[in-house]
Enzyme design. Sequence first.
Site, PDB file in Angstrom:
ATOM      1  NE  ARG A  69      -8.195  53.851   0.075  1.00 42.86           N
ATOM      2  CZ  ARG A  69      -7.958  54.638  -0.962  1.00 42.86           C
ATOM      3  NH1 ARG A  69      -7.441  55.839  -0.776  1.00 42.86           N
ATOM      4  NH2 ARG A  69      -8.216  54.258  -2.191  1.00 42.86           N
ATOM      5  CE1 TYR A 197     -14.528  51.285   4.536  1.00 44.02           C
ATOM      6  CE2 TYR A 197     -12.539  52.565   4.159  1.00 44.02           C
ATOM      7  CZ  TYR A 197     -13.393  51.554   3.790  1.00 44.02           C
ATOM      8  OH  TYR A 197     -13.103  50.784   2.691  1.00 44.02           O
ATOM      9  CE  LYS A 206      -5.347  50.454   0.416  1.00 37.53           C
ATOM     10  NZ  LYS A 206      -4.845  49.694  -0.725  1.00 37.53           N
ATOM     11  CG  HIS A 226      -2.158  49.943  -4.318  1.00 40.44           C
ATOM     12  ND1 HIS A 226      -3.073  50.815  -4.878  1.00 40.44           N
ATOM     13  CD2 HIS A 226      -2.886  49.095  -3.553  1.00 40.44           C
ATOM     14  CE1 HIS A 226      -4.292  50.504  -4.460  1.00 40.44           C
ATOM     15  NE2 HIS A 226      -4.205  49.468  -3.664  1.00 40.44           N
ATOM     16  CB  SER A 248      -9.862  51.713  -6.350  1.00 39.29           C
ATOM     17  OG  SER A 248      -8.919  51.975  -5.358  1.00 39.29           O
ATOM     18  CB  CYS A 250      -8.772  47.931 -12.165  1.00 44.53           C
ATOM     19  SG  CYS A 250      -9.014  49.599 -12.786  1.00 44.53           S
ATOM     20  CG  ASP A 277      -4.498  46.326  -1.207  1.00 42.72           C
ATOM     21  OD1 ASP A 277      -4.808  46.808  -2.319  1.00 42.72           O
ATOM     22  OD2 ASP A 277      -4.538  46.998  -0.151  1.00 42.72           O
ATOM     23  NE  ARG A 378     -13.470  48.151   0.812  1.00 44.86           N
ATOM     24  CZ  ARG A 378     -12.326  48.362   0.170  1.00 44.86           C
ATOM     25  NH1 ARG A 378     -11.365  47.472   0.189  1.00 44.86           N
ATOM     26  NH2 ARG A 378     -12.151  49.460  -0.526  1.00 44.86           N
TER      27      ARG A 378
END
Length: 595
Positions: A69, A197, A206, A226, A248, A250, A277, A378
């Site tokens: 991103r 991407y 998102k 989120h 992100s 974690c 997510d 991913r």
Amino acid sequence: MRSNKFVDSWIREMAEMTRPDKIVWIDGSEEQANALRAEAVSTGEMIKLNEEKLPNCYLHRTAINDVARVEGRTFICTPTKEEAGNINNWKDPKEMYAILKRLYTGSMKGKTMYVIPYSMGVVGSEFSKIGIELTDSIYVVLNMLIMTRAGAPVMEALGDSPDFVKGLHAVADCDEENRYITHFPQDNTIMSVNSAYGGNVLLGKKCFALRIASYLGRKEGWMAEHMLILGVEYPNGDVKYVTAAFPSACGKTNLAMLIPPEMYRKKGYKVWTVGDDIAWLRVNKKDGKLYAMNPENGFFGVAPGTNSHSNPNALATTMRDTIFTNVCHNLDDNTVWWEGLNDNPPTNAINWKGEKWDYRTYNKADKVNTSGAHPNSRFTASAKNCPCLSGEFDSPTGVPISAIIFGGRRAKTAPLVYQSFNWQHGTFVGSIMASETTAAAAGAVGVVRRDPMAMRPFVGYNMGDYWQHWLDMGKAIAHAPKIFHVNWFRTDDEGHFIWPGFGDNFRVLLWILDRCEDKVDAVETAIGYVPKAEDINIEGMNDITVDTIRDLLSVDRGAWLEDIGNIEEFYAQVGDHVPATLKEELAALKARLAD
Ligand code: OXD
Ligand code: MN
């Protein structure tokens, strides 16, 4: 497929600008998806993997300059800058539309424009929302077919309504300098150009389910967050649900699919995944509780680090019907590999850049250039293939939430777990969420990035107004969830993690749920309620004693007072819209710490 005049006229307008050779509607059928897979394989856009080992799985590589991103090129285009706030990049809508028009014009010449009708949430539920994505990428179509509920039934659900989110995506030249991920909340519109991407181009995720949805949620009285959603099943069959927001890197997907330690499994405890997510949260008028539903239909998870210890459920989910992006290709058996999968890197392999790869050249300090899989590679995997998928996954209204958990990556400041005093204080706790860079990641240790509610890159309007919306929602929920903060990442003086994390995080979840039911006491501290050390069950743990837990739960006033300065700077950056109540919470915390 049922047509809709509002959709048709918008497609006509977009096609006049982008000039595709043809327009193809995505109906959601397996026949059409198969034909598109075959076409992508014939052009080299995707590689078909070993059908026996990885049935219906494919590998795709994005351009080398297009692997993540791009926050710097993501814009919220509201009539005034104030509406977007200081944390978002802002451009005047007219100015942005003009820039985009130049970039889109003729960009689909020689290509096909695919029309993807998709629903975020179960098709037809009053809580779901519909989007139409136009794209010139088969990869995007095939990902959207996994990540959303897409196809003809969505057009039936839309009927004659003009209420859908418009999304236009063109790969164009994939030019970094002209890459734009733009949102026009007032126009229900998303426009993305010069990227291929996932996070930039799967517009349901998102862009819609967080940025546009957060804007709609504020207007309509609900929340787009989120957050993962999981259910803890007790031996008596009761299931209690929590949501959790982490920045992100974690371990959100890992927590969502957690497997409890053996001693709990033997007693009959289980964890069920509702989402990994995004959560859409609404107040149920009948029982006054907050309900969460996952608007997505699949997982777009980070591959590196996923293995049979960290997340066996995610690994199992990716064993069929999955699109892998930017992972390492094992030529020996036509399968995939990534760093952290196991200790057997392939010896005959192609890296994420498409080059022959020698695993012996791997250098931790330069992962991007020396690893087999890109650090942000991913898997796009179907939720239906997840072994621990909740039976409530397709519930049109979602699940009732007992606790909301915020988390960050802090070496010293935050204890393993603490509970906020109430919703208002919990909103404050969410607003000051942060993560620190680790030595391994960045060289500079302890650089704090504030990431309120893990929404810093995803709020579609002014961050201060978003916090106010949280405060307002608290007043509208008769039986509000309790709000907690966790930190799995405390380190000792040598920089080693103290808490083992992964499945053992279940022990913390149980304390949290016990607190929600008033089944356990806590110690009141300056920052909130902290468990009594002996109330975190350490039975069956090897290196953890009650003293270790005491240490993990300690509140270091010095570190907190230092952090206050950083919070004040961040609040100043968010600016005038920070609610007065949160400033009061900050002052009260400072006073309690100084006491
Ligand atoms: C993220 C993601 O970047 O989920 O948060 O991909
Ligand atoms: Mn995410």
